[in-house]
Scaffold this motif. Structure first.
Motif, short mmCIF file in Angstrom:
data_model
loop_
_atom_site.label_atom_id
_atom_site.label_comp_id
_atom_site.label_asym_id
_atom_site.label_seq_id
_atom_site.Cartn_x
_atom_site.Cartn_y
_atom_site.Cartn_z
N GLY A 291 -7.30 21.61 -34.07
CA GLY A 291 -8.30 22.38 -33.32
C GLY A 291 -7.76 22.91 -32.01
O GLY A 291 -8.00 24.07 -31.64
N GLY A 292 -6.99 22.06 -31.30
CA GLY A 292 -6.41 22.50 -30.03
C GLY A 292 -5.46 23.66 -30.19
O GLY A 292 -5.52 24.65 -29.44
N ASN A 293 -4.58 23.57 -31.18
CA ASN A 293 -3.64 24.67 -31.42
C ASN A 293 -4.33 25.92 -31.92
O ASN A 293 -3.91 27.03 -31.60
CB ASN A 293 -2.58 24.21 -32.43
CG ASN A 293 -1.50 23.37 -31.80
OD1 ASN A 293 -0.58 23.87 -31.15
ND2 ASN A 293 -1.60 22.06 -31.95
N THR A 294 -5.40 25.76 -32.66
CA THR A 294 -6.16 26.92 -33.13
C THR A 294 -6.83 27.63 -31.96
O THR A 294 -6.81 28.86 -31.87
CB THR A 294 -7.22 26.48 -34.16
OG1 THR A 294 -6.57 25.83 -35.25
CG2 THR A 294 -7.99 27.68 -34.68
N LEU A 295 -7.41 26.84 -31.05
CA LEU A 295 -8.04 27.44 -29.87
C LEU A 295 -7.02 28.16 -29.00
O LEU A 295 -7.29 29.24 -28.45
CB LEU A 295 -8.76 26.35 -29.06
CG LEU A 295 -10.02 25.76 -29.70
CD1 LEU A 295 -10.56 24.62 -28.85
CD2 LEU A 295 -11.08 26.83 -29.87
N ARG A 296 -5.83 27.58 -28.86
CA ARG A 296 -4.77 28.24 -28.08
C ARG A 296 -4.36 29.55 -28.73
O ARG A 296 -4.13 30.55 -28.04
CB ARG A 296 -3.56 27.31 -27.98
CG ARG A 296 -3.75 26.14 -27.04
CD ARG A 296 -2.55 25.22 -27.05
NE ARG A 296 -1.34 25.93 -26.68
CZ ARG A 296 -0.11 25.44 -26.79
NH1 ARG A 296 0.05 24.21 -27.27
NH2 ARG A 296 0.93 26.14 -26.43
N LEU A 297 -4.28 29.55 -30.05
CA LEU A 297 -3.92 30.78 -30.76
C LEU A 297 -4.98 31.85 -30.56
O LEU A 297 -4.66 33.03 -30.30
CB LEU A 297 -3.73 30.47 -32.25
CG LEU A 297 -3.36 31.66 -33.15
CD1 LEU A 297 -1.97 32.17 -32.80
CD2 LEU A 297 -3.43 31.27 -34.61
N ILE A 298 -6.26 31.48 -30.66
CA ILE A 298 -7.35 32.43 -30.47
C ILE A 298 -7.37 32.95 -29.04
O ILE A 298 -7.56 34.15 -28.79
CB ILE A 298 -8.69 31.78 -30.84
CG1 ILE A 298 -8.73 31.44 -32.34
CG2 ILE A 298 -9.86 32.68 -30.48
CD1 ILE A 298 -9.94 30.64 -32.76
N ASP A 299 -7.16 32.03 -28.08
CA ASP A 299 -7.16 32.44 -26.67
C ASP A 299 -6.04 33.44 -26.38
O ASP A 299 -6.25 34.43 -25.68
CB ASP A 299 -6.99 31.19 -25.79
CG ASP A 299 -7.02 31.52 -24.31
OD1 ASP A 299 -8.02 32.08 -23.85
OD2 ASP A 299 -6.02 31.24 -23.62
N ARG A 300 -4.85 33.19 -26.94
CA ARG A 300 -3.74 34.13 -26.75
C ARG A 300 -4.03 35.46 -27.41
O ARG A 300 -3.71 36.52 -26.86
CB ARG A 300 -2.45 33.52 -27.29
CG ARG A 300 -1.22 34.37 -27.09
CD ARG A 300 0.03 33.61 -27.44
NE ARG A 300 0.24 32.54 -26.49
CZ ARG A 300 0.85 32.70 -25.33
NH1 ARG A 300 1.31 33.89 -24.98
NH2 ARG A 300 1.03 31.68 -24.52
N TRP A 301 -4.64 35.42 -28.59
CA TRP A 301 -4.98 36.66 -29.30
C TRP A 301 -5.98 37.48 -28.49
O TRP A 301 -5.86 38.71 -28.39
CB TRP A 301 -5.56 36.30 -30.67
CG TRP A 301 -5.90 37.50 -31.52
CD1 TRP A 301 -5.05 38.25 -32.25
CD2 TRP A 301 -7.21 38.07 -31.70
NE1 TRP A 301 -5.73 39.28 -32.89
CE2 TRP A 301 -7.07 39.17 -32.57
CE3 TRP A 301 -8.47 37.74 -31.22
CZ2 TRP A 301 -8.14 39.96 -32.95
CZ3 TRP A 301 -9.55 38.52 -31.61
CH2 TRP A 301 -9.39 39.61 -32.46
N LEU A 302 -6.96 36.82 -27.87
CA LEU A 302 -7.95 37.52 -27.06
C LEU A 302 -7.32 38.06 -25.78
O LEU A 302 -7.65 39.17 -25.32
CB LEU A 302 -9.11 36.58 -26.71
CG LEU A 302 -10.02 36.18 -27.89
CD1 LEU A 302 -11.01 35.12 -27.45
CD2 LEU A 302 -10.74 37.40 -28.45
N LYS A 303 -6.40 37.28 -25.18
CA LYS A 303 -5.74 37.76 -23.96
C LYS A 303 -4.93 39.01 -24.22
O LYS A 303 -4.86 39.91 -23.38
CB LYS A 303 -4.84 36.65 -23.40
CG LYS A 303 -5.57 35.58 -22.63
CD LYS A 303 -4.60 34.57 -22.05
CE LYS A 303 -5.33 33.50 -21.24
NZ LYS A 303 -4.40 32.50 -20.68
#
Length: 328
Positions: A291-303
């Protein structure tokens, strides 16, 4: 003769570097290149001596010939950049930054980087050095973002071996499940069929599912590693991580079911309880990591699309202070 040290452990090559005798340095190095690898008292290398005694010309001769030495450390953990910054050797610092792959984030035994050493000096004496180091430090920080890729490159063979091993285990467990197979035909079963399928039909179904997932996911890991996919992209790294997580978790579940199936009834209840707790904790930890790595991936994608969902508190405070100053 070239390797003969004096009372301080210095060989002729060290002495030539200390005195700045460039021609002698070149000649001795040509005759005895291994002498350049010797260190003197305090763990100082040949390049450390050039910096310590401010022999810039000697340093320029030696650096191309000793490519791996700029990041070597003395007994205090200092690289030549630590020493050059501490002694404010501006010419040497600029040369190292522009012509070598010196590690800007290297820490000595006190936990100091070259920049943290610079921060301890009076500001009026460090501005020029800071101008030299800052661009290189920025590039170094960018390069640290590719550490997962470098990690994957270094560990690719190890991951491949692990994936092949798990695939082998899953295949063997599939054709020879826990409890063995029937050796003869009868009205109730046929030779070669799994004993577990008759004695523990529900457990056998779960066993086959988890074992098949482990086998297929391990083959998928092997395929991804040999396919040449661009793992510099975080999406592919995330996919590989999920598949590896699935592989290890599935083979762990297969093991748990097998152990329970071959355990006598009198011990099965207590063992099942322990295994349930272990698998629950395991899956919880893996779920949190996933979950943590998925959230980081989504956050980077949004940035990357200009959408900032979350910022660290320190960053928010700095932005608030900056906006307040601008409004004033």
């Amino acid at each position: 003769m070239c390797m003969s040290p004096d009372s301080q452990g210095r060989n002729p090559l060290h002495l030539a570097a200390i005195k700045g005798h460039v021609l002698v340095l070149e000649e001795v190095f040509r005759e005895a290149p291994f002498a350049a690898r010797e260190k003197v008292d305090g763990g100082l290398s040949l390049l450390h001596l050039c910096v310590k005694y401010s022999q810039f010309e000697a340093l320029k001769i030696l650096v191309p010939m000793l490519n791996e030495f700029p990041n070597s450390k003395d007994d205090d953990g200092d690289t030549i950049l630590h020493m050059a910054v501490r002694d404010k050797r501006i010419e040497i610092i600029q040369y190292l930054v522009e012509n070598t792959n010196i590690d800007m984030n290297s820490k000595n035994s006190k936990g100091q980087t070259p920049l943290s050493i610079l921060d301890q000096a009076p500001p009026d004496t460090t501005s020029e050095i800071r101008k030299i180091l800052t661009p290189k430090l920025h590039n170094s920080n960018i390069n640290t973002q590719t550490k997962p890729v470098k990690w994957l490159t270094k560990k690719r063979d190890a991951i491949m071996v692990v994936a092949i091993l798990i695939a082998t285990m899953a295949f063997q467990a599939g054709v020879s499940p826990a409890g063995g197979v029937w050796q003869d035909d009868s009205d109730a079963h046929r030779a070669g069929e799994a004993v577990m399928a008759y004695n523990h039909p529900k457990a056998y179904k779960s066993f086959i599912r988890s074992n098949t997932i482990a086998f297929v996911s391990s083959l998928s890991t092997i395929l991804l590693l040999i396919s040449g996919l661009p793992f510099k992209r975080r999406l592919f790294m995330w996919i590989l991580m999920v598949i590896m997580w699935l592989t290890v978790t599935s083979i762990a579940v297969t093991y748990a079911i097998s152990i329970v199936a071959v355990t006598p009834k009198k011990d099965r209840k207590s063992l099942s309880h322990v295994i349930e707790i272990g698998l629950t904790v395991w899956c919880s930890v893996m779920g949190i990591l996933l979950g943590g790595n998925t959230l980081r991936l989504i956050d980077r994608w949004l940035k990357n699309r200009g959408v900032t969902v979350w910022r660290p508190q320190r960053f928010r405070n700095s932005v608030h202070e900056k906006n307040s100053q601008e409004s004033v």
